[in-house]
Design a protein around this motif. Structure first.
Motif, mmCIF file in Angstrom:
data_model
loop_
_atom_site.group_PDB
_atom_site.id
_atom_site.type_symbol
_atom_site.label_atom_id
_atom_site.label_comp_id
_atom_site.label_asym_id
_atom_site.label_seq_id
_atom_site.Cartn_x
_atom_site.Cartn_y
_atom_site.Cartn_z
ATOM 1 N N ILE A 111 56.265 -50.405 13.197
ATOM 2 C CA ILE A 111 56.572 -50.764 11.817
ATOM 3 C C ILE A 111 56.005 -49.692 10.904
ATOM 4 C CG2 ILE A 111 56.212 -52.441 9.972
ATOM 5 C CD1 ILE A 111 56.045 -54.604 12.123
ATOM 6 N N ASN A 112 56.857 -49.141 10.044
ATOM 7 C CA ASN A 112 56.420 -48.161 9.051
ATOM 8 C C ASN A 112 55.750 -48.933 7.913
ATOM 9 O OD1 ASN A 112 56.245 -46.464 6.809
ATOM 10 N ND2 ASN A 112 58.118 -45.378 7.313
ATOM 11 N N MET B 15 49.978 -56.763 2.705
ATOM 12 C CA MET B 15 49.586 -56.234 3.983
ATOM 13 C C MET B 15 50.831 -55.841 4.765
ATOM 14 S SD MET B 15 46.714 -59.006 4.953
ATOM 15 C CE MET B 15 47.082 -60.224 3.709
ATOM 16 N N ALA B 16 50.754 -54.778 5.396
ATOM 17 C CA ALA B 16 51.830 -54.396 6.297
ATOM 18 C C ALA B 16 51.576 -55.083 7.635
ATOM 19 C CB ALA B 16 51.871 -52.886 6.481
ATOM 20 N N LEU B 17 52.603 -55.195 8.396
ATOM 21 C CA LEU B 17 52.493 -55.779 9.726
ATOM 22 C C LEU B 17 52.469 -54.672 10.763
ATOM 23 C CD1 LEU B 17 55.150 -58.595 9.244
ATOM 24 C CD2 LEU B 17 52.666 -58.822 9.092
ATOM 25 N N ILE B 18 51.938 -54.988 11.932
ATOM 26 C CA ILE B 18 51.964 -54.055 13.060
ATOM 27 C C ILE B 18 52.452 -54.807 14.292
ATOM 28 C CG2 ILE B 18 50.169 -52.494 12.229
ATOM 29 C CD1 ILE B 18 48.195 -53.891 14.098
ATOM 30 N N ILE B 19 52.973 -54.059 15.229
ATOM 31 C CA ILE B 19 53.416 -54.613 16.496
ATOM 32 C C ILE B 19 52.397 -54.208 17.552
ATOM 33 C CG2 ILE B 19 55.243 -54.603 18.232
ATOM 34 C CD1 ILE B 19 57.216 -54.028 15.924
ATOM 35 N N THR B 20 51.890 -55.189 18.268
ATOM 36 C CA THR B 20 50.851 -54.930 19.263
ATOM 37 C C THR B 20 51.450 -54.511 20.608
ATOM 38 O OG1 THR B 20 50.776 -57.204 20.069
ATOM 39 C CG2 THR B 20 49.377 -56.670 18.159
ATOM 40 N N ASP B 21 50.578 -54.135 21.515
ATOM 41 C CA ASP B 21 50.986 -53.689 22.849
ATOM 42 C C ASP B 21 51.677 -54.782 23.671
ATOM 43 O OD1 ASP B 21 49.957 -51.205 22.330
ATOM 44 O OD2 ASP B 21 48.061 -51.566 23.362
ATOM 45 N N GLU B 22 51.627 -56.017 23.210
ATOM 46 C CA GLU B 22 52.287 -57.106 23.924
ATOM 47 C C GLU B 22 53.810 -57.072 23.741
ATOM 48 O OE1 GLU B 22 49.465 -57.860 21.949
ATOM 49 O OE2 GLU B 22 48.207 -57.786 23.742
ATOM 50 N N CYS B 23 54.311 -56.165 22.903
ATOM 51 C CA CYS B 23 55.751 -56.033 22.650
ATOM 52 C C CYS B 23 56.490 -55.830 23.972
ATOM 53 C CB CYS B 23 56.004 -54.847 21.721
ATOM 54 S SG CYS B 23 57.752 -54.514 21.388
ATOM 55 N N ILE B 24 57.599 -56.566 24.140
ATOM 56 C CA ILE B 24 58.396 -56.457 25.363
ATOM 57 C C ILE B 24 59.715 -55.706 25.111
ATOM 58 C CG2 ILE B 24 57.376 -58.482 26.462
ATOM 59 C CD1 ILE B 24 59.906 -60.055 25.550
ATOM 60 N N ASN B 25 59.829 -55.065 23.941
ATOM 61 C CA ASN B 25 61.033 -54.289 23.601
ATOM 62 C C ASN B 25 62.310 -55.111 23.731
ATOM 63 O OD1 ASN B 25 59.870 -51.705 22.930
ATOM 64 N ND2 ASN B 25 59.349 -51.532 25.090
#
Length: 89
Positions: A33-34, A1-11
Motif C-alpha cells: 500500500i502506497n 493513518m495509512a494501512l499496511i499489508i503484513t507478511d501474512e498476505c496470500i496474494n
C-alpha cells in the motif's frame, strides 16, 4: 493513518481492485500500500474496503504513519481534486 499489508498476505488479488485511490499494487513478494495514496477509504466509504475483503486479515494500521481523520480528508481532497499543494502530515 495509512494501512499496511503484513507478511501474512496470500496474494489473493481481492484488495487491489477495491481501493478507490489505487494505493494497492503488487510488490516483489506481497501486495503493498502506497501510504501517500491511502486514505483508509475516507471520502469514499465508511470503512477501508481492502480490510473488508481481505480473507486473512493481514491489513493493519501503519504505526509509523499516524494521520487523524482531518488529515485523511485533506489527503482525499488533494487526491480527488488535484489541488496544487501537498497534504500536511
Amino acid at each position: 493513518m495509512a494501512l499496511i499489508i503484513t507478511d501474512e498476505c496470500i496474494n489473493c488479488d481481492v484488495c487491489e481492485p477495491e481501493c478507490p485511490n489505487q494505493a494497492i499494487s503488487q510488490g516483489e513478494e506481497i501486495y503493498e500500500i502506497n501510504p501517500d495514496l491511502c486514505t483508509e477509504c475516507v471520502g469514499h466509504y465508511d470503512t477501508p474496503q481492502c480490510v473488508e475483503v481481505c480473507p486473512v486479515s493481514c491489513i493493519i494500521v501503519d504505526p509509523n504513519r499516524v494521520e487523524d481523520h482531518e488529515q485523511l480528508i485533506e489527503k482525499y481532497r488533494f487526491l480527488t481534486t488535484g489541488a496544487n499543494r501537498a497534504p500536511q502530515g
